[in-house]
Scaffold this active site. Structure first.
Site, PDB file in Angstrom:
ATOM      1  N   SER A 117      38.739  32.146  41.581  1.00 15.65           N
ATOM      2  CA  SER A 117      39.893  33.215  41.757  1.00 15.65           C
ATOM      3  C   SER A 117      40.662  34.247  41.200  1.00 15.65           C
ATOM      4  O   SER A 117      40.693  35.300  41.198  1.00 15.65           O
ATOM      5  CB  SER A 117      41.661  33.000  42.520  1.00 15.65           C
ATOM      6  OG  SER A 117      41.200  32.276  44.018  1.00 15.65           O
ATOM      7  N   LYS A 120      39.235  37.761  41.302  1.00 16.41           N
ATOM      8  CA  LYS A 120      40.184  38.655  42.188  1.00 16.41           C
ATOM      9  C   LYS A 120      40.794  39.716  41.072  1.00 16.41           C
ATOM     10  O   LYS A 120      41.272  40.798  40.948  1.00 16.41           O
ATOM     11  CB  LYS A 120      41.611  38.276  42.913  1.00 16.41           C
ATOM     12  CG  LYS A 120      41.321  37.459  43.581  1.00 16.41           C
ATOM     13  CD  LYS A 120      42.804  36.753  44.208  1.00 16.41           C
ATOM     14  CE  LYS A 120      42.117  35.729  45.501  1.00 16.41           C
ATOM     15  NZ  LYS A 120      42.059  34.148  45.650  1.00 16.41           N
ATOM     16  N   SER A 176      47.668  35.257  44.684  1.00 18.15           N
ATOM     17  CA  SER A 176      46.519  34.842  45.122  1.00 18.15           C
ATOM     18  C   SER A 176      45.737  34.761  46.319  1.00 18.15           C
ATOM     19  O   SER A 176      45.331  34.170  46.536  1.00 18.15           O
ATOM     20  CB  SER A 176      45.757  33.663  43.845  1.00 18.15           C
ATOM     21  OG  SER A 176      44.375  33.073  44.023  1.00 18.15           O
TER      22      SER A 176
END
Length: 342
Positions: A117, A120, A176
């Site tokens: 993640s 992102k 997230s």
């Protein structure tokens, strides 16, 4: 990536409120060669909604930086490097002076690894570059289906809710949310394929030559290693993102409260970054985890006027804070180093 809905209950938030304290290539596996903070999230578009986070502050204007480039070594090192950080278990890592770009220590900084993640951060960067953070975006049902199908983390977005782009960036970065990533990519692509193509084009423009994206969130498809980067490339990404005041104001929050308003439910989102609220001077930036990527963290912290930024990839899954523990060891070592003699 495990599905975890990080919506903090009112009881949990009450507990939190009671306890809140306010790139040069490496020659070998490990190297030591050289190579502002805002607390509230404010709208940056005339039409932006005005729901407060934890506190209400004047609006923050975005001044997009020039085209990001890979940091270059300082003409003369600002920090005198002695020794190396001990006990760091991450497979790949790097620590640098965020002001000068001087790399203080690294391990396999140009080795490609999945980053989960941490992806992102690039998604957020493209949204900030696109602007219009006050525009209202309707959350599609497909966003929840997408997160569930791919085992992604969720911000618990409700289908049909209308949120501003900036609120969705919060949902992207703090809990997230893969549902937030899908919603933003669908709008700013427009569509996932176009957005991912822009992510890769931006990586090339930034000199991130060992980075590739297949999704806006880092989910492990079509394979566990399809989306990958290096500590060196992610250092470049982190430096670029942290130049945006709005980005900085989001990633150093412990949690964010969006009261129920016209067109949307109430949301409480907590930060997945274990450094925030536990490590003195931590400013962010973004966590990541999959079964193959293991614990990943892009981080920044400041102490006594020195700002350090770093990356860990592949910290062993010994606990939920494994990445933060490696980062803390690196930061402690970096903050102990003396300034170089003039």
């Amino acid at each position: 990536m495990r599905l975890r809905v990080r919506i903090v209950s009112l009881t949990a938030v009450a507990v939190i409120l009671g306890g809140v304290a306010a790139c040069a290539p490496a020659a070998g596996p490990e190297s030591t060669r050289p190579v502002a903070r805002q607390s509230a999230i404010a709208a940056t578009h005339p039409a932006a909604a005005t729901q407060p986070a934890v506190a209400t502050q004047p609006a923050v204007a975005i001044h997009p930086p020039a085209t990001p480039v890979r940091p270059r070594p300082a003409a003369s090192p600002a920090i005198q490097v002695t020794g190396t950080p001990s006990g760091v278990k991450a497979r790949g890592a790097v620590l640098a002076d965020a002001t000068t770009g001087q790399v203080l220590w690294g391990r396999d900084i140009d080795t490609e690894r999945p980053m989960a993640s941490v992806t992102k951060v690039m998604t957020a960067l493209l949204v900030l570059e696109g602007g219009h953070l006050g525009q209202q975006i309707r959350v599609p049902k497909a966003a929840m289906d997408y997160a569930w199908k791919n085992g992604g983390e969720s911000a618990g977005l409700h289908p049909g809710d209308q949120l501003t782009a900036q609120q969705l960036v919060v949902a992207l970065l703090l809990p997230s949310g893969a549902d937030a990533a899908y919603t933003l990519a669908s709008t700013y692509g427009p569509g996932l394929s176009a957005f991912v193509a822009r992510m890769n084009a931006t990586a090339v423009r930034m000199g991130m030559t060992h980075t590739h994206f297949t999704s806006p969130d880092g989910l492990p498809y079509p394979t566990e290693t399809s989306t990958y980067s290096t500590p060196s490339d992610l250092l470049t990404l982190g430096l670029a993102a942290m130049r945006y005041p709005v980005f900085r104001s989001i990633v150093d929050l412990r949690f964010y409260h969006l009261p129920k308003g016209r067109g949307h439910h109430q949301y409480w989102w907590d930060n997945t970054d274990d450094l925030i609220g536990s490590y003195q001077g931590a400013l962010g930036i973004k966590t990541g985890y999959t079964d193959v990527a293991l614990h990943c963290l892009l981080f920044e912290a400041v102490r006594n006027g020195r700002t350090l930024i770093g990356v860990v990839l592949g910290s062993p899954a010994t606990g939920v804070a494994a990445g933060a523990q490696d980062a803390a060891k690196m930061l402690n070592w970096g903050f102990r180093l003396r300034a170089a003699s003039p």
